[in-house]
Write an enzyme that holds these catalytic residues in place. Structure first.
Site, PDB file in Angstrom:
ATOM      1  N   PHE B 237       2.860  -7.187   6.449  1.00 51.24           N
ATOM      2  CA  PHE B 237       2.076  -6.753   5.536  1.00 51.24           C
ATOM      3  C   PHE B 237       2.868  -6.899   4.206  1.00 51.24           C
ATOM      4  CE2 PHE B 237       0.872  -3.588   2.280  1.00 51.24           C
ATOM      5  CZ  PHE B 237      -0.510  -3.680   2.462  1.00 51.24           C
ATOM      6  N   ASP B 343      10.682  -9.449   1.889  1.00 46.84           N
ATOM      7  CA  ASP B 343       9.962  -8.293   1.390  1.00 46.84           C
ATOM      8  C   ASP B 343      10.492  -6.865   1.682  1.00 46.84           C
ATOM      9  OD1 ASP B 343       8.048  -6.289   1.010  1.00 46.84           O
ATOM     10  OD2 ASP B 343       6.577  -7.390   1.189  1.00 46.84           O
ATOM     11  N   LYS B 374       8.133   0.785  -3.859  1.00 49.30           N
ATOM     12  CA  LYS B 374       7.832   2.216  -3.145  1.00 49.30           C
ATOM     13  C   LYS B 374       9.146   3.392  -3.614  1.00 49.30           C
ATOM     14  CE  LYS B 374       5.044   1.232   0.761  1.00 49.30           C
ATOM     15  NZ  LYS B 374       4.160   2.201   1.111  1.00 49.30           N
ATOM     16  N   THR B 399       1.702  -8.806 -20.063  1.00 52.99           N
ATOM     17  CA  THR B 399       1.915  -8.135 -21.220  1.00 52.99           C
ATOM     18  C   THR B 399       2.935  -7.091 -21.131  1.00 52.99           C
ATOM     19  OG1 THR B 399      -0.497  -8.158 -21.579  1.00 52.99           O
ATOM     20  CG2 THR B 399       0.671  -6.300 -22.606  1.00 52.99           C
TER      21      THR B 399
END
Lengths: 515, 515
Positions: B237, B343, B374, B399
């Site tokens: 995931f 990840d 997280k 931005t």
């Protein structure tokens, strides 16, 4: 929506001086200790100049440039920063504690009138006391230190947080919001909603996913992961993540080397200015672009689920189209069952003299989805059709689903916009500024070309033959100003930009043009 | 990195009671006015139970359940919320003001031990006083109300902000960071960096973009927008935006109806438990998976620029692999000039008993990129190779480029982790908890299957035959606990989870299993 408007610029000035709560004292303390000279100068200015009253009592009366930009302190800071951070896109090292209202301070204490506003994203001024107040509130404390996974564990207050601010300014016909983190994120979540809606319609209400769909989706294959497209427009900008970047068409630098989806781009009108002079040609151009839209929607190699468009193409070069064009786009998308997503990331929240830029269009039926970010200081998308809520939970979901801390700031921005009537104010200031620019354009037609944005608040731009040099030179006279596209100077002042700021801006532009 | 560790749980308790600054008074006021009964109970517990001293002096000694969940107040709030917000994924309506430390309060004032922690994202407890302090600081005020466009207008303090916290805990060998907004955003920016690096190597240093590349990129076509891939792993995931979702392979619900890139997925080891019993089979399984990786890297229809992998596949079902597998993966990716992206969105920041989970692997050379979110309460990616800074500005840009307000919170989290030695603490508490679960698994082998996460701090999971019912029933005894994959119960307590909390958790599990 903003039915309790009762403020005025005077009221705001008074509020700033009168309501000295402990939090504002803290805020004041920053200014009084760090910027005494500037504050003193500003107070004198307010007392002695009666022709205007600034929203920010402590705002200086003019820019103040002490060094070259970057000055010695900034140069040293840039060298240090470059070791850990890419500084090649750096414009100025800022000193935010010493910035106030429309004025941004750099690290050498140069104070510039800021009509770029953090890439069009500061809404109601640096060190705004109303934002300082909510930043110090118990609600902000808990939002910051107890960040919720909103989709699973929302606080009871979330209903009121949404209703009292973010939903109170929802575009006409849209009464739901999905909160996100940035403009790119908002657009991609909107695209996902459009794709799910497309397949829901095709599949029929209540139909379950097939085994084949579930298996193929896991392999990134059809039919579970279908060939569907989002149509965008040439020169459009919708963000830099993989889905949003596939719809961005403003400049190669954003897109080079990044894999993208085979999605279509339609022509966006290239209008000629002044509009009055080229009315017939412009109408023909818009009709051709609408024909291009219809051609794509009926012939693209896969179904198009939605069209995404900016009310004014900003990053691409400040390109406008008429309400008639957008009415036609709404009509054609309706006809072909294609959703219309209006990307108001840069145009939204007041800058065009309406709260939402698409309020200018008088559409026969509202857009299906409107995305926002920048001046909202948070992001997300609005929608009105309840079938745009996916048919099952966890299809539009992520851990945080936005940031309640930033939503509290947006809600305060909304209240201040209402209290001070800043949308109408911006329409008026924009008209004043545009008229001044028209005079300058007559005087210096080679330097100010294709002036555009009439009746669009302060969302004004023109083409400059030596744009980059112009932007740089404006710093020497104390104005921070930005560009867009290949040759446009774009004005993106805050909503508290006033006539006396417009005077300074106009004088500064002329000064640079003349040198 | 965390070289000045000198705290202890005792020190933290003392700090909580002793340093009553105005900000903490404010914080206290919340608790004292809203939670007097719970506070009183907690104080009694601390005085009377000498076997432990909680990190949070005001924490209760046990959960307290007063109503069914959801109770009457929550039910009413859900009905109200559903009008403006999709509540089908709602787990509990929370009362964050009344939550403290490891305990989350719901809207009916049920107080639950929280071992799910906002989908593994609350790091050091609800209403943590150190976070409350930084939330009320002048630095936070300016970060909140003067949100910068960091790539253009960083403050001078940004260097120190990065160095003093976020970079001080950078994974070994990585000394640069690109800040972002969420795990999906961090992963997608990492993928973009990998693609740009891939083409930079192919093109040769100093080579300019060709006209054909620039034109084709604007049309989403080769060669400007090339066919390149990110390889991920089955059940992995990595997020829900278009690029990250193309690498997510955990469940169809996330992927159905969303167009995706034709990118490959390799097999991830499916280990058998207990590991000691199946050593040979597991080694063979891992070897086969590595062979699958090599097959894909050499035969996929387009070049693979990077492989992305979670140290422990979390959302997919808590699947582990051995350090040897990851060493092999590093070797194969090096051999084929493929970047390795680790990840650590869910595994990072201490939960596995190391600051980064990949610290467990003893890799011969570091990963090329590590992403985080997280528990960091912000997001981004680390890298060490300076060529991963794109060759030109504005290629990796947006931005806001993150949120300095959230970065200040991460920096404080890092300081508290160091001061209280929470990484080692979590390793120890995890070992204690794992051993308790082993006992339970022996006693109830049908109910606790495939217990896993030994030596991985509190990052522990097992398979439960009636998982969803189990999770729901745990609420009745006052524990908020989450699942992952099809049948796993996943423990994701905070870093301030202690042995006495483990005791409550173990007792509660047994209570539910026995009923």
């Amino acid at each position: 929506m903003l039915s309790t408007l009762r403020g005025s610029s005077r009221a705001f000035s008074r509020a700033c001086s009168a309501r000295v709560t402990p939090r504002i004292q803290h805020q004041r303390a920053i200014h009084n200790t760090l910027r005494q000279p500037a504050v003193a100068a500003a107070n004198v200015a307010v007392d002695s100049v009666s022709s205007y009253e600034p929203f920010f009592v402590n705002e200086p009366s003019a820019p103040s440039i002490k060094t070259a930009i970057p000055g010695p302190k900034s140069k040293a800071a840039i060298t240090e920063l470059d070791e850990v951070f890419d500084t090649r896109s750096l414009n100025m090292i800022c000193d935010y504690e010493n910035s106030i209202g429309n004025y941004v301070s750099d690290h050498d204490h140069n104070l510039l009138l800021d009509v770029y506003a953090q890439i069009a994203s500061i809404p109601i001024g640096y060190n705004n006391p109303a934002l300082a107040k909510v930043a110090a509130s118990p609600e902000m404390l808990t939002a910051l230190i107890n960040r919720p996974a909103l989709g699973n564990f929302p606080p009871a207050s979330w209903t009121n947080t949404l209703r009292s601010g973010i939903l109170a300014v929802a575009p006409k016909g849209l009464d739901q919001v999905f909160t996100g983190m940035s403009g790119s994120d908002a657009n991609e979540c909107a695209y996902k909603a459009a794709f799910m809606y497309h397949r829901r319609r095709e599949r029929g209400e209540g139909a379950a996913f097939t085994e084949e769909e579930m298996t193929s989706a896991m392999n990134n294959e059809k039919p579970g992961s279908p060939d569907l497209a989002i149509m965008s427009f040439k020169k459009g900008f919708h963000g830099r993540l993989f889905g949003s970047l596939s719809t961005t068409r403003s400049k190669p630098i954003h897109k080079l080397d990044i894999p993208s989806f085979n999605w279509p781009q339609a022509r966006f009108p290239q209008l000629k200015y002044p509009l009055e002079e080229f009315a017939a040609e412009n109408a023909a151009e818009e009709a051709e672009c609408l024909a291009d839209v219809e051609r794509i929607l009926t012939t693209w190699h896969c179904p198009v689920s939605a069209a995404v468009i900016e009310p004014i193409q900003s990053e691409g070069g400040d390109f406008h189209a008429s309400p008639k064009f957008f009415q036609g786009l709404r009509e054609i998308t309706k006809k072909h069952n294609v959703l219309l997503i209006v990307d108001e990331v840069q145009t939204g929240v007041g800058a065009t003299g309406k709260f939402w830029a698409h309020d200018h269009w008088d559409l026969p039926s509202p857009p299906d989805i409107v995305t926002f970010s920048k001046k909202a200081q948070t992001a997300g998308y609005y929608f009105g059709n309840s079938l745009l809520r996916p048919n099952m939970p966890y299809r539009q979901f992520n851990t945080w689903m936005g940031d309640p801390a930033r939503v509290l700031l947006f809600n305060t921005i909304i209240k201040e916009i209402g209290r001070l009537n800043l949308v109408e104010h911006t329409a008026n200031t924009g008209a004043y500024l545009y008229s001044g620019l028209e005079q300058l354009a007559k005087k210096y037609p080679a330097e100010i070309q294709n002036l555009r944005g009439k009746g669009q608040g302060t969302f004004i731009a023109w083409d400059s033959p030596q744009r980059d040099a112009f932007l740089k030179n404006m710093k020497t006279v104390g104005v921070n100003i930005g560009g867009s596209g290949d040759s446009a100077v774009r004005l993106r002042p805050m909503l508290i930009f006033q006539q006396h700021h417009a005077d300074i801006l106009l004088e500064s532009i002329e000064k640079i043009i003349k040198t």
